[in-house]
Write a protein that holds these residues in place. Sequence first.
Motif, mmCIF file in Angstrom:
data_model
loop_
_atom_site.group_PDB
_atom_site.id
_atom_site.type_symbol
_atom_site.label_atom_id
_atom_site.label_comp_id
_atom_site.label_asym_id
_atom_site.label_seq_id
_atom_site.Cartn_x
_atom_site.Cartn_y
_atom_site.Cartn_z
ATOM 1 N N THR A 114 0.839 -1.188 0.000
ATOM 2 C CA THR A 114 0.000 0.000 0.000
ATOM 3 C C THR A 114 0.882 1.248 0.000
ATOM 4 O OG1 THR A 114 -0.152 -0.216 2.408
ATOM 5 C CG2 THR A 114 -1.938 -1.135 1.107
ATOM 6 N N GLY A 115 0.280 2.416 -0.259
ATOM 7 C CA GLY A 115 1.065 3.642 -0.355
ATOM 8 C C GLY A 115 0.332 4.825 0.222
ATOM 9 N N ASP A 116 0.978 5.969 0.156
ATOM 10 C CA ASP A 116 0.390 7.214 0.652
ATOM 11 C C ASP A 116 -0.333 7.982 -0.453
ATOM 12 O OD1 ASP A 116 1.484 6.751 3.189
ATOM 13 O OD2 ASP A 116 3.397 7.665 2.597
ATOM 14 N N ASP A 117 -0.480 7.359 -1.597
ATOM 15 C CA ASP A 117 -1.059 8.035 -2.754
ATOM 16 C C ASP A 117 -2.541 7.719 -2.919
ATOM 17 O OD1 ASP A 117 -0.462 5.396 -3.223
ATOM 18 O OD2 ASP A 117 0.418 5.706 -5.201
ATOM 19 N N GLY A 118 -3.209 7.347 -1.811
ATOM 20 C CA GLY A 118 -4.619 7.012 -1.880
ATOM 21 C C GLY A 118 -4.829 5.534 -2.144
ATOM 22 N N PRO A 119 -6.079 5.082 -2.180
ATOM 23 C CA PRO A 119 -6.349 3.669 -2.436
ATOM 24 C C PRO A 119 -5.731 3.203 -3.759
ATOM 25 C CG PRO A 119 -8.338 4.791 -1.730
ATOM 26 C CD PRO A 119 -7.318 5.861 -1.988
ATOM 27 N N ARG A 120 -5.040 2.088 -3.689
ATOM 28 C CA ARG A 120 -4.344 1.575 -4.873
ATOM 29 C C ARG A 120 -5.130 0.451 -5.539
ATOM 30 N NH1 ARG A 120 2.184 1.121 -4.150
ATOM 31 N NH2 ARG A 120 2.570 3.366 -4.159
ATOM 32 N N PRO A 121 -4.975 0.323 -6.854
ATOM 33 C CA PRO A 121 -5.499 -0.889 -7.490
ATOM 34 C C PRO A 121 -4.848 -2.101 -6.837
ATOM 35 C CG PRO A 121 -3.968 0.261 -8.952
ATOM 36 C CD PRO A 121 -4.225 1.164 -7.789
ATOM 37 N N VAL A 122 -5.560 -3.213 -6.850
ATOM 38 C CA VAL A 122 -5.096 -4.366 -6.087
ATOM 39 C C VAL A 122 -5.086 -5.625 -6.950
ATOM 40 C CG1 VAL A 122 -7.435 -4.655 -5.158
ATOM 41 C CG2 VAL A 122 -5.519 -5.792 -4.043
ATOM 42 N N LEU B 133 5.030 -4.939 -7.777
ATOM 43 C CA LEU B 133 3.764 -4.234 -7.927
ATOM 44 C C LEU B 133 3.742 -2.957 -7.093
ATOM 45 C CD1 LEU B 133 1.231 -7.207 -7.945
ATOM 46 C CD2 LEU B 133 1.950 -5.810 -9.890
ATOM 47 N N HIS B 134 4.261 -3.023 -5.881
ATOM 48 C CA HIS B 134 4.316 -1.824 -5.029
ATOM 49 C C HIS B 134 5.050 -0.687 -5.735
ATOM 50 C CE1 HIS B 134 4.845 0.759 -1.565
ATOM 51 N NE2 HIS B 134 6.154 0.640 -1.639
ATOM 52 N N GLU B 135 6.155 -1.018 -6.373
ATOM 53 C CA GLU B 135 6.940 0.000 -7.067
ATOM 54 C C GLU B 135 6.217 0.545 -8.296
ATOM 55 O OE1 GLU B 135 10.572 -2.118 -7.692
ATOM 56 O OE2 GLU B 135 11.271 -1.797 -5.623
ATOM 57 N N GLN B 136 5.212 -0.172 -8.758
ATOM 58 C CA GLN B 136 4.408 0.273 -9.902
ATOM 59 C C GLN B 136 3.064 0.857 -9.457
ATOM 60 O OE1 GLN B 136 5.606 0.135 -13.071
ATOM 61 N NE2 GLN B 136 7.526 -0.694 -12.293
ATOM 62 N N GLY B 137 2.914 1.095 -8.146
ATOM 63 C CA GLY B 137 1.696 1.723 -7.652
ATOM 64 C C GLY B 137 0.521 0.794 -7.461
ATOM 65 N N VAL B 138 0.814 -0.505 -7.294
ATOM 66 C CA VAL B 138 -0.241 -1.512 -7.174
ATOM 67 C C VAL B 138 -0.048 -2.282 -5.867
ATOM 68 C CG1 VAL B 138 -1.326 -3.526 -8.257
ATOM 69 C CG2 VAL B 138 -0.281 -1.733 -9.691
ATOM 70 N N ALA B 139 -1.128 -2.516 -5.146
ATOM 71 C CA ALA B 139 -1.087 -3.317 -3.926
ATOM 72 C C ALA B 139 -1.335 -4.790 -4.257
ATOM 73 C CB ALA B 139 -2.116 -2.822 -2.927
ATOM 74 N N THR B 140 -0.945 -5.655 -3.327
ATOM 75 C CA THR B 140 -1.108 -7.098 -3.491
ATOM 76 C C THR B 140 -1.866 -7.658 -2.294
ATOM 77 O OG1 THR B 140 0.993 -7.267 -4.698
ATOM 78 C CG2 THR B 140 0.097 -9.303 -3.774
ATOM 79 N N VAL B 141 -2.831 -8.506 -2.557
ATOM 80 C CA VAL B 141 -3.510 -9.264 -1.504
ATOM 81 C C VAL B 141 -3.306 -10.748 -1.786
ATOM 82 C CG1 VAL B 141 -5.752 -9.930 -0.557
ATOM 83 C CG2 VAL B 141 -5.229 -7.520 -0.956
ATOM 84 N N VAL B 142 -2.832 -11.471 -0.770
ATOM 85 C CA VAL B 142 -2.598 -12.911 -0.920
ATOM 86 C C VAL B 142 -3.425 -13.645 0.137
ATOM 87 C CG1 VAL B 142 -0.871 -14.713 -1.148
ATOM 88 C CG2 VAL B 142 -0.239 -12.347 -1.604
ATOM 89 N N PRO B 143 -4.486 -14.332 -0.270
ATOM 90 C CA PRO B 143 -5.310 -15.064 0.703
ATOM 91 C C PRO B 143 -4.851 -16.508 0.880
ATOM 92 C CG PRO B 143 -6.432 -15.024 -1.410
ATOM 93 C CD PRO B 143 -5.119 -14.286 -1.596
ATOM 94 N N ASP B 144 -5.000 -17.000 2.096
ATOM 95 C CA ASP B 144 -4.973 -18.437 2.325
ATOM 96 C C ASP B 144 -6.363 -18.998 2.089
ATOM 97 O OD1 ASP B 144 -2.399 -19.329 2.917
ATOM 98 O OD2 ASP B 144 -2.544 -18.763 5.026
ATOM 99 N N TYR B 145 -6.431 -20.315 1.867
ATOM 100 C CA TYR B 145 -7.705 -21.023 1.869
ATOM 101 C C TYR B 145 -7.463 -22.388 2.488
ATOM 102 C CZ TYR B 145 -5.674 -22.693 -2.604
ATOM 103 O OH TYR B 145 -4.836 -23.180 -3.589
#
Length: 288
Positions: A70-78, A102-114
């Motif tokens: 995540t970043g300080d530039d507002g909500p990021r695409p994920v 992805l962070h360096e390109q302005g994108v956040a990552t979510v990794v879920p377990d299942y």
Amino acid sequence: MGLHDWPGRELSDEELDVAYNVRRKAGEELFGELMVRYRADSDKAVEGLPGSPGILYDEPSGERLDVWGTGDDGPRPVLVFVHGGYWKALSRADSAFMARMLHEQGVATVVPDYTLAPAATLEEIVRQVRASVAWIWRHGREHGLDPNRIVVAGSSAGGHLTGMTMVDGWQGEFGLPVDVVKAAMPFSGLFDLRPLTRVYVNEWLGLDVARAAALSPALVAGARRCPAVIAVAENDGSGFARQSRLFHERWGGELLVVPGRDHFDVVLDLGDPDSSVSRKLLGLVHSV
């Protein structure tokens, strides 16, 4: 495509096992090295990265997800990345190797377990992955994520689970808009599960043909088609290559055959912003 016309039906059980046993194709030494690399590359990618690991996203199962980049530039695409492991192995800790890129390109990552099979049915695994998308829709902004720019990707079994978030018909159960997933990039996925009823994987899935068909993105897609890049390795297992071609024919989008890569290392290219898979993924993310 009917129940008597599915990919690999004309093959013997032994031939089907070869087509879908990519671990044997890679060999135990290389397979082991790549599994170690999944974890090592993920650890390196998230070290010092802003985020919120270990968030409970699904009360019934108790499963958790990590938010990274995540970043300080507002909500990021994920990007939601769904791990593979034939539904019975690996975890979110092995699956964040793209987070720094992805962070360096302005994108956040979510990794879920299942919950892994056989402790959970495949229907329940699908529900959990969809619940992780629903969590982002409802709570993403609290964690720097833009719920209106969700892209899903995953490798192997995670490619199948990606497909099950792309299709129509499930969003209403979670109170989500039908287009909650804006784009997707399954890697070496499984999109018609009926052949798996005849191979060793069914030892822990326990599917019959009817359940396999109901859990097959290629068969239950519906009318809507989000943008997609369907990626497969040049040296992938023949079953996975055939499945990717089949899904591309039915879904549309772009089929990306990645030269010089196999089933297990193709997705690791997401750590490199200049790789073909990273460029395609970033193109999808920035198009939504």
